[in-house]
Design a protein around this motif. Structure first.
Motif, PDB file in Angstrom:
ATOM      1  N   UNK A 195       0.850  -1.197   0.000  1.00 27.07           N
ATOM      2  CA  UNK A 195       0.000   0.000   0.000  1.00 27.07           C
ATOM      3  C   UNK A 195       0.881   1.241   0.000  1.00 27.07           C
ATOM      4  N   UNK A 196       0.591   2.156  -0.916  1.00 27.30           N
ATOM      5  CA  UNK A 196       1.303   3.427  -1.010  1.00 27.30           C
ATOM      6  C   UNK A 196       0.420   4.511  -0.392  1.00 27.30           C
ATOM      7  N   UNK A 197       0.976   5.267   0.561  1.00 23.75           N
ATOM      8  CA  UNK A 197       0.222   6.273   1.303  1.00 23.75           C
ATOM      9  C   UNK A 197       0.616   7.658   0.807  1.00 23.75           C
ATOM     10  N   UNK A 198      -0.393   8.454   0.457  1.00 20.66           N
ATOM     11  CA  UNK A 198      -0.163   9.853   0.087  1.00 20.66           C
ATOM     12  C   UNK A 198      -0.943  10.745   1.047  1.00 20.66           C
ATOM     13  N   UNK A 199      -0.349  11.844   1.467  1.00 22.30           N
ATOM     14  CA  UNK A 199      -0.999  12.811   2.359  1.00 22.30           C
ATOM     15  C   UNK A 199      -1.050  14.160   1.650  1.00 22.30           C
ATOM     16  N   UNK A 200      -2.261  14.590   1.399  1.00 19.21           N
ATOM     17  CA  UNK A 200      -2.496  15.799   0.612  1.00 19.21           C
ATOM     18  C   UNK A 200      -1.798  15.704  -0.755  1.00 19.21           C
ATOM     19  N   UNK A 201      -1.792  14.489  -1.301  1.00 14.34           N
ATOM     20  CA  UNK A 201      -1.238  14.261  -2.631  1.00 14.34           C
ATOM     21  C   UNK A 201       0.241  13.938  -2.675  1.00 14.34           C
ATOM     22  N   UNK A 202       0.944  14.088  -1.561  1.00 15.97           N
ATOM     23  CA  UNK A 202       2.377  13.802  -1.508  1.00 15.97           C
ATOM     24  C   UNK A 202       2.606  12.422  -0.904  1.00 15.97           C
TER      25      UNK A 202
ATOM     26  N   UNK B 216       3.346   0.571   2.958  1.00 21.51           N
ATOM     27  CA  UNK B 216       3.197  -0.422   4.009  1.00 21.51           C
ATOM     28  C   UNK B 216       3.018  -1.799   3.392  1.00 21.51           C
ATOM     29  N   UNK B 217       3.293  -2.826   4.224  1.00 16.49           N
ATOM     30  CA  UNK B 217       3.147  -4.191   3.768  1.00 16.49           C
ATOM     31  C   UNK B 217       1.800  -4.772   4.131  1.00 16.49           C
ATOM     32  N   UNK B 218       1.667  -6.099   4.028  1.00 14.86           N
ATOM     33  CA  UNK B 218       0.380  -6.732   4.330  1.00 14.86           C
ATOM     34  C   UNK B 218      -0.017  -6.524   5.796  1.00 14.86           C
ATOM     35  N   UNK B 219      -1.343  -6.493   6.047  1.00 14.83           N
ATOM     36  CA  UNK B 219      -1.848  -6.369   7.408  1.00 14.83           C
ATOM     37  C   UNK B 219      -2.765  -5.172   7.583  1.00 14.83           C
TER      38      UNK B 219
ATOM     39  N   UNK C 146      -5.287  11.243   4.151  1.00 17.03           N
ATOM     40  CA  UNK C 146      -4.414  10.174   3.656  1.00 17.03           C
ATOM     41  C   UNK C 146      -5.170   9.350   2.616  1.00 17.03           C
ATOM     42  N   UNK C 147      -4.516   9.092   1.506  1.00 19.44           N
ATOM     43  CA  UNK C 147      -5.070   8.238   0.462  1.00 19.44           C
ATOM     44  C   UNK C 147      -4.209   6.982   0.349  1.00 19.44           C
ATOM     45  N   UNK C 148      -4.868   5.838   0.161  1.00 21.94           N
ATOM     46  CA  UNK C 148      -4.185   4.544   0.088  1.00 21.94           C
ATOM     47  C   UNK C 148      -4.394   3.949  -1.307  1.00 21.94           C
ATOM     48  N   UNK C 149      -3.303   3.568  -1.956  1.00 19.72           N
ATOM     49  CA  UNK C 149      -3.344   2.875  -3.249  1.00 19.72           C
ATOM     50  C   UNK C 149      -2.641   1.526  -3.085  1.00 19.72           C
TER      51      UNK C 149
ATOM     52  N   UNK D 205       5.528  -5.829 -10.348  1.00 20.42           N
ATOM     53  CA  UNK D 205       5.700  -4.451  -9.876  1.00 20.42           C
ATOM     54  C   UNK D 205       6.686  -4.495  -8.712  1.00 20.42           C
ATOM     55  N   UNK D 206       7.884  -4.041  -8.948  1.00 18.04           N
ATOM     56  CA  UNK D 206       8.943  -4.115  -7.944  1.00 18.04           C
ATOM     57  C   UNK D 206       8.920  -2.913  -7.001  1.00 18.04           C
ATOM     58  N   UNK D 207       8.642  -1.744  -7.507  1.00 20.63           N
ATOM     59  CA  UNK D 207       8.600  -0.522  -6.705  1.00 20.63           C
ATOM     60  C   UNK D 207       7.240   0.139  -6.900  1.00 20.63           C
ATOM     61  N   UNK D 208       6.315  -0.033  -5.951  1.00 21.07           N
ATOM     62  CA  UNK D 208       4.961   0.518  -6.132  1.00 21.07           C
ATOM     63  C   UNK D 208       4.933   2.037  -6.270  1.00 21.07           C
ATOM     64  N   UNK D 209       5.808   2.737  -5.569  1.00 15.49           N
ATOM     65  CA  UNK D 209       5.801   4.200  -5.641  1.00 15.49           C
ATOM     66  C   UNK D 209       6.159   4.679  -7.039  1.00 15.49           C
TER      67      UNK D 209
END
Length: 312
Positions: A30-37, A42-45, A55-58, A114-118
């Protein structure tokens, strides 16, 4: 009024509670963005995040092996879950020109993760489209630098490895966050409209190779045989030369012995040589007629050849 405020507060609290947590599956990151940044991944769980869109989660499936198909598409038939390959409409993807200006159809599959999600989410606008374009460019470059018969036969494995490395290098240059795991050539055949002519050319090439191999076989058989005959002829010539040399030496020794005897007794030696010559020549002369001096009729006949034949 207070009841309405309480209800609104409870609703907002429930919504906030629902947005405070999120869950990532074992195969996901999961990739976390705060106000778009981007602030991290994070990993599984089960994880906490700020609510109300702060916060937005992808979520990205980083452990799943994905694939892209070129020159065909796999479609499920529905019943029994069996898939079939659709080739119509994808001619432009698979038709390629080889280094010797022949047309061939190349269908292949690119497998990747997908090796690097960001990087995957934020570096490229359309990473999947970029991967397709890079894959097609690399494959056309590799096929265009080779002969058609190499692409159709022995060069397929090498092309797969080089294509994987070439696509990976291109995607690394774009910082795509993708890792190419494999490139598999599914089908490499001549185009349908020229397939019969192409097969005739291949048959002619195979016949040429067969004739070349047959000629090489005959050469490998003829050369050792000729070398053996040459050695035998040389050996016979050397033996003949040795024989002639010894015979000539014997003749010289015999002549020198006769010369020595001749110098000691010329008259006796001359007569002996004359008699020896007559004894050797007369038996081969046939019938001999002896005529006395002053007479016209023969006096007697000597059948020396018959005597010589009897003696033999």
């Amino acid at each position: 009024m207070s009841i309405n405020l309480l209800v609104a507060a409870l609703i907002l609290g429930g919504m906030a509670a629902q947005n405070l947590f999120y869950t990532a599956q074992p195969e996901e990151r999961a990739v976390i963005t705060r106000f778009g940044a981007v602030i991290g991944q994070t990993g599984p769980g089960l994880h906490f995040k700020l609510p109300f869109g702060i916060d937005e989660v992808q979520k990205v499936a980083t452990e799943r092996v994905l694939k892209q198909e070129f020159g065909f598409r796999m479609e499920s038939s529905g019943e029994g879950g069996r898939n079939r390959a659709l080739t119509e409409g994808y001619e432009e993807e698979r038709e390629m020109l080889t280094g010797d200006l022949n047309m061939i159809d190349v269908s292949w599959v690119v497998q990747y993760q997908i090796q690097d999600p960001i990087k995957y989410l934020h570096q490229l606008r359309e990473p999947e489209r970029t991967l397709r374009d890079a894959s097609e460019a690399v494959m056309r470059h590799l096929v265009g630098n080779r002969l058609a018969r190499d692409v159709l036969t022995t060069g397929r494995a090498e092309i797969s490895l080089l294509a994987r490395d070439g696509i990976q290098e291109a995607m690394n240059g774009y910082n795509s966050g993708l890792r190419i795991t494999a490139v598999e050539l599914q089908s490499v055949v001549p185009p349908q409209r020229v397939r019969s002519s192409f097969n005739e050319v291949n048959e002619a090439r195979q016949e040429r190779e067969r004739m070349i191999n047959e000629a090489i076989k005959q050469k490998n058989q003829a050369i050792p045989k000729a070398i053996g005959e040459a050695k035998r002829t040389i050996a016979e010539a050397e033996a003949y030369a040795v024989e002639r040399t010894h015979r000539a030496k014997g003749d010289v020794a015999r002549f020198q012995a006769i010369l020595k005897e001749y110098l000691l007794a010329p008259e006796v030696t001359r007569k002996r040589l004359y008699l020896e010559a007559i004894r050797e020549v007369v038996p081969k002369a046939g019938k001999i007629i002896v005529v006395q001096e002053g007479e016209s009729r023969p006096q007697s006949f000597f059948h020396l050849n018959e005597q010589g034949g009897a003696q033999k």
